[in-house]
Design a protein around this motif. Structure first.
Motif, PDB file in Angstrom:
ATOM      1  N   GLU A   1      64.930  51.088  73.086  1.00 27.28           N
ATOM      2  CA  GLU A   1      64.661  51.972  74.216  1.00 27.28           C
ATOM      3  C   GLU A   1      66.035  52.908  74.469  1.00 27.28           C
ATOM      4  OE1 GLU A   1      63.046  49.909  77.941  1.00 27.28           O
ATOM      5  OE2 GLU A   1      63.556  48.153  76.718  1.00 27.28           O
ATOM      6  N   ILE A   2      67.090  52.729  73.629  1.00 29.39           N
ATOM      7  CA  ILE A   2      68.327  53.527  74.202  1.00 29.39           C
ATOM      8  C   ILE A   2      68.403  54.796  73.340  1.00 29.39           C
ATOM      9  CG2 ILE A   2      70.732  53.121  73.699  1.00 29.39           C
ATOM     10  CD1 ILE A   2      70.298  50.013  74.215  1.00 29.39           C
ATOM     11  N   VAL A   3      68.629  55.675  74.140  1.00 34.85           N
ATOM     12  CA  VAL A   3      68.996  57.070  73.551  1.00 34.85           C
ATOM     13  C   VAL A   3      70.283  57.327  73.413  1.00 34.85           C
ATOM     14  CG1 VAL A   3      68.680  59.285  73.939  1.00 34.85           C
ATOM     15  CG2 VAL A   3      66.895  58.212  74.879  1.00 34.85           C
ATOM     16  N   HIS A   4      71.371  56.814  74.228  1.00 35.40           N
ATOM     17  CA  HIS A   4      72.631  56.945  74.025  1.00 35.40           C
ATOM     18  C   HIS A   4      73.570  55.889  74.741  1.00 35.40           C
ATOM     19  CE1 HIS A   4      76.377  58.751  72.778  1.00 35.40           C
ATOM     20  NE2 HIS A   4      76.786  59.319  74.179  1.00 35.40           N
ATOM     21  N   ILE A   5      74.608  55.375  74.199  1.00 31.13           N
ATOM     22  CA  ILE A   5      75.451  54.650  75.014  1.00 31.13           C
ATOM     23  C   ILE A   5      76.866  55.444  75.085  1.00 31.13           C
ATOM     24  CG2 ILE A   5      76.716  52.441  75.245  1.00 31.13           C
ATOM     25  CD1 ILE A   5      74.309  51.150  73.747  1.00 31.13           C
ATOM     26  N   ALA A   6      77.223  55.624  76.303  1.00 34.79           N
ATOM     27  CA  ALA A   6      78.764  56.416  76.399  1.00 34.79           C
ATOM     28  C   ALA A   6      79.639  55.554  77.177  1.00 34.79           C
ATOM     29  CB  ALA A   6      78.535  57.620  77.338  1.00 34.79           C
ATOM     30  N   CYS A   7      80.786  55.456  76.264  1.00 37.38           N
ATOM     31  CA  CYS A   7      81.949  54.416  76.802  1.00 37.38           C
ATOM     32  C   CYS A   7      83.104  55.324  77.135  1.00 37.38           C
ATOM     33  CB  CYS A   7      82.283  53.515  75.654  1.00 37.38           C
ATOM     34  SG  CYS A   7      80.786  52.462  75.112  1.00 37.38           S
ATOM     35  N   ASP A   8      83.523  55.269  78.379  1.00 34.72           N
ATOM     36  CA  ASP A   8      84.486  55.956  79.008  1.00 34.72           C
ATOM     37  C   ASP A   8      85.737  54.909  79.144  1.00 34.72           C
ATOM     38  OD1 ASP A   8      86.538  57.347  79.958  1.00 34.72           O
ATOM     39  OD2 ASP A   8      85.206  57.770  81.920  1.00 34.72           O
ATOM     40  N   VAL A   9      86.702  54.923  78.242  1.00 32.31           N
ATOM     41  CA  VAL A   9      87.634  53.874  77.974  1.00 32.31           C
ATOM     42  C   VAL A   9      89.116  54.389  77.842  1.00 32.31           C
ATOM     43  CG1 VAL A   9      86.287  52.201  76.566  1.00 32.31           C
ATOM     44  CG2 VAL A   9      87.272  54.320  75.461  1.00 32.31           C
ATOM     45  N   PRO A  10      90.186  53.594  78.138  1.00 25.05           N
ATOM     46  CA  PRO A  10      91.520  54.090  78.002  1.00 25.05           C
ATOM     47  C   PRO A  10      91.757  54.763  76.527  1.00 25.05           C
ATOM     48  CG  PRO A  10      91.391  51.909  79.093  1.00 25.05           C
ATOM     49  CD  PRO A  10      89.913  52.356  78.547  1.00 25.05           C
TER      50      PRO A  10
ATOM     51  N   ARG B   1      97.146  50.592  84.034  1.00 21.88           N
ATOM     52  CA  ARG B   1      97.828  49.337  83.935  1.00 21.88           C
ATOM     53  C   ARG B   1      96.796  48.271  84.701  1.00 21.88           C
ATOM     54  NH1 ARG B   1     101.854  52.500  86.439  1.00 21.88           N
ATOM     55  NH2 ARG B   1     101.108  52.001  88.511  1.00 21.88           N
ATOM     56  N   ALA B   2      95.946  48.495  85.692  1.00 22.28           N
ATOM     57  CA  ALA B   2      94.772  47.833  86.093  1.00 22.28           C
ATOM     58  C   ALA B   2      93.703  47.420  85.099  1.00 22.28           C
ATOM     59  CB  ALA B   2      94.262  48.576  87.318  1.00 22.28           C
ATOM     60  N   ALA B   3      93.446  48.309  84.040  1.00 15.20           N
ATOM     61  CA  ALA B   3      92.323  47.785  83.298  1.00 15.20           C
ATOM     62  C   ALA B   3      92.826  48.317  81.857  1.00 15.20           C
ATOM     63  CB  ALA B   3      91.123  48.379  83.650  1.00 15.20           C
ATOM     64  N   PRO B   4      93.769  47.544  81.253  1.00 13.24           N
ATOM     65  CA  PRO B   4      94.425  48.124  79.957  1.00 13.24           C
ATOM     66  C   PRO B   4      93.386  48.566  78.814  1.00 13.24           C
ATOM     67  CG  PRO B   4      95.670  46.207  80.732  1.00 13.24           C
ATOM     68  CD  PRO B   4      94.289  46.352  81.357  1.00 13.24           C
ATOM     69  N   GLU B   5      92.380  47.742  78.942  1.00 16.84           N
ATOM     70  CA  GLU B   5      91.389  47.865  77.830  1.00 16.84           C
ATOM     71  C   GLU B   5      89.935  47.716  78.541  1.00 16.84           C
ATOM     72  OE1 GLU B   5      92.710  46.337  73.564  1.00 16.84           O
ATOM     73  OE2 GLU B   5      93.219  45.068  74.901  1.00 16.84           O
ATOM     74  N   GLY B   6      89.824  48.251  79.741  1.00 17.03           N
ATOM     75  CA  GLY B   6      88.418  48.299  80.467  1.00 17.03           C
ATOM     76  C   GLY B   6      87.456  49.237  80.009  1.00 17.03           C
ATOM     77  N   ALA B   7      86.356  49.242  80.745  1.00 18.26           N
ATOM     78  CA  ALA B   7      85.411  50.204  80.091  1.00 18.26           C
ATOM     79  C   ALA B   7      84.434  50.526  81.207  1.00 18.26           C
ATOM     80  CB  ALA B   7      84.501  49.509  79.069  1.00 18.26           C
ATOM     81  N   HIS B   8      84.010  51.829  81.347  1.00 20.20           N
ATOM     82  CA  HIS B   8      82.923  52.302  82.151  1.00 20.20           C
ATOM     83  C   HIS B   8      81.704  52.637  81.140  1.00 20.20           C
ATOM     84  CE1 HIS B   8      80.240  55.065  84.405  1.00 20.20           C
ATOM     85  NE2 HIS B   8      80.502  54.265  85.576  1.00 20.20           N
ATOM     86  N   VAL B   9      80.740  52.238  81.093  1.00 22.70           N
ATOM     87  CA  VAL B   9      79.653  52.504  80.176  1.00 22.70           C
ATOM     88  C   VAL B   9      78.245  52.939  80.936  1.00 22.70           C
ATOM     89  CG1 VAL B   9      78.493  51.498  78.482  1.00 22.70           C
ATOM     90  CG2 VAL B   9      80.319  50.473  78.803  1.00 22.70           C
ATOM     91  N   THR B  10      77.882  54.073  80.298  1.00 21.83           N
ATOM     92  CA  THR B  10      76.527  54.661  80.652  1.00 21.83           C
ATOM     93  C   THR B  10      75.408  54.407  79.603  1.00 21.83           C
ATOM     94  OG1 THR B  10      77.746  56.175  82.071  1.00 21.83           O
ATOM     95  CG2 THR B  10      75.501  56.673  81.707  1.00 21.83           C
ATOM     96  N   LEU B  11      74.322  53.998  80.123  1.00 20.94           N
ATOM     97  CA  LEU B  11      73.104  53.782  79.226  1.00 20.94           C
ATOM     98  C   LEU B  11      72.066  54.809  79.351  1.00 20.94           C
ATOM     99  CD1 LEU B  11      74.501  50.826  78.465  1.00 20.94           C
ATOM    100  CD2 LEU B  11      72.348  49.877  78.428  1.00 20.94           C
TER     101      LEU B  11
END
Length: 459
Positions: free
Chosen positions: A298-307, A378-388
């Motif tokens: 079902e997935i067209v694209h996964i976009a990861c917004d990362v540091p 600093r708050a999220a050194p390897e955090g991620a905002h992800v959009t499916l």
């Protein structure tokens, strides 16, 4: 004459030598015990990898016979060779823990070094834990003192800082005084190095092994009376100047024993055997897929917004082999969606040819957006905002600052035990694995760790 202020190395040495069992808070001791359990588990699994086998063979050829056991073998070497072999195994699968004080895989270097020396001198389990605490806190203080700048300049901090932690742990087990411990740290730090160019190759775990070996040898040299530069951190041509552009925060050394970095920032234990930079994004995707019943097709694209550091670490968009896959955001996410969870068995070149996995890899991308200012990093050194983005037009979004297993969201004791048993099962029997886990869980009660491990002839 006015007394000069203590150098960073002198502060580390005096603190490590002055540390007494009653000084270590119970939560710190518990974390150190978990570091031992997790590291030996991943090292047992890693001992079966080609790089660990090759390193073990080389070190057995060139090293002296001694009392320290090689994981994956019944052979025993002197402490430097065993530390090198076992640290290589501990990092071979990139499944070992991490600390953000230095952004370093501390335990993979410190634990094998401490265990090798402990077995060489017939130390107790309690002494082993004390050495792990001393080595970890000293290394993480140095990492904190160098700030994130050291890692961001391109140094692979595990190899760079690891000899310091290993030297302190070894010096404590050898019973060195503050002068000799300072010499050991100075020797280790003056000769250190390691570049991120090693990522995705056998050199990465081998450098972890060399860091453990270097720390043990530095302590052994200091034990014999060899001196080292006590100002190796501050010297104009010393560590901070040459490696870090002169950046250093000396307060990090002043707080030893007051700030326990095994607790804060703490230790991140890996839930899946790939680079930690991918874990937060993997957890977001997994949560979104399970909550909304999303199938891979079902997935067209996964976009990861990362540091930026995540993009710098995860350099393989279309990995060609196991080692590249461990540094690939698309692989970590696609394997999670296709197989349910990334497991050790998925670190196989044949898995990369799976049609469902191959179809999904090009649909996953990374970028660094405006959200990642200095405070956010600093708050999220390897955090991620992800959009499916899904075929039916739905848009699902999620964010995690830290992954499951991080110090902020630690694995349960049951999950840690399950990881250990799964890792150990690849090289030993379930009974031996369970017996070792039991001994490690009560390590402080053992009078001698010489026959701690499986494949050791206990009599």
């Amino acid at each position: 004459m006015e007394e000069r202020p203590a150098t960073a190395i002198e502060r580390m040495a005096r603190w490590a030598c002055g540390l007494r069992p009653g000084d270590v808070p119970a939560p710190v001791q518990r974390v150190a015990r978990n570091c031992l359990i997790d590291t030996l588990g991943v090292a047992l699994a890693g001992s079966a990898t080609p790089v660990a086998r090759r390193a073990r063979g080389v070190l057995a050829d060139i090293g002296a016979v001694g009392e320290a056991q090689l994981l994956g073998s019944a052979a025993r070497l002197a402490a430097p060779g065993a530390a090198a072999a076992n640290a290589t195994a501990a990092h071979a699968l990139d499944f070992d823990d991490n600390c953000y004080s230095g952004v370093v895989h501390g335990s993979a270097v410190i634990v094998p070094a401490a265990l090798a020396v402990a077995q060489s001198v017939g130390a107790s389990g309690a002494a082993l834990i004390e050495a792990i605490v001393a080595g970890s806190e000293a290394e993480y203080a140095l990492g904190a003192g160098m700030t994130m700048a050291l890692y961001e300049r391109g140094w692979w901090t595990t190899a760079v800082l690891g000899p310091v932690g290993a030297s302190v742990a070894a010096a404590r087990l050898y019973g060195l005084d503050a002068r000799a411990t300072g010499a050991a740290i100075g020797i280790a730090l003056a000769g250190t190095g390691g570049a991120k160019a090693a990522f995705g190759t056998d050199a990465k775990p081998v450098l972890a092994g060399r860091a453990a070996e270097a720390g043990v040898i530095a302590a052994f040299m200091a034990r014999a009376g060899v001196s080292g530069p006590l100002d190796a951190v501050e010297h104009p041509r010393g560590f901070a100047g040459l490696f870090n552009g002169g950046v250093r925060e000396d307060e990090a050394f002043a707080t030893l024993g007051r700030t326990w970095r095994l607790l804060e920032p703490g230790i991140d234990v890996k839930r899946i055997p790939v680079c930690l930079s991918s874990h937060a994004a993997v957890d977001v995707v997994d949560e979104l897929a399970r909550t909304h019943d999303v199938e891979p097709g079902e997935i067209v694209h996964i976009a990861c917004d990362v540091p930026p550091v995540v993009i710098a670490n995860l350099i393989y968009d279309l990995p060609a082999n196991r080692q590249q896959a461990q540094f690939s955001m698309p692989f970590a996410i696609a394997a999670t969606l296709v197989f349910g969870e990334v497991r050790l068995r998925h670190l196989d070149d044949a898995v990369l040819a799976d049609p469902a996995l191959a179809r999904l890899l090009p649909r996953i991308s990374m970028q660094t957006g405006e959200r990642w200012d200095e405070a956010a990093r600093r708050a999220a050194p390897e955090g991620a905002h992800v959009t499916l983005l899904l075929r039916d037009g739905r848009r699902l979004e999620g964010f995690r600052a830290f992954p499951r297993g991080a110090a902020a969201d630690p694995l349960s004791d049951q999950a840690l035990a399950a990881k250990f048993l799964d890792c150990a099962a690849s090289v030993t029997t379930p009974a031996d694995a369970a017996s070792l886990l039991d001994r490690l869980g009560r390590i402080e009660t053992l009078a001698d760790v010489t026959c701690l491990l499986p494949l050791c002839d206990e009599t």
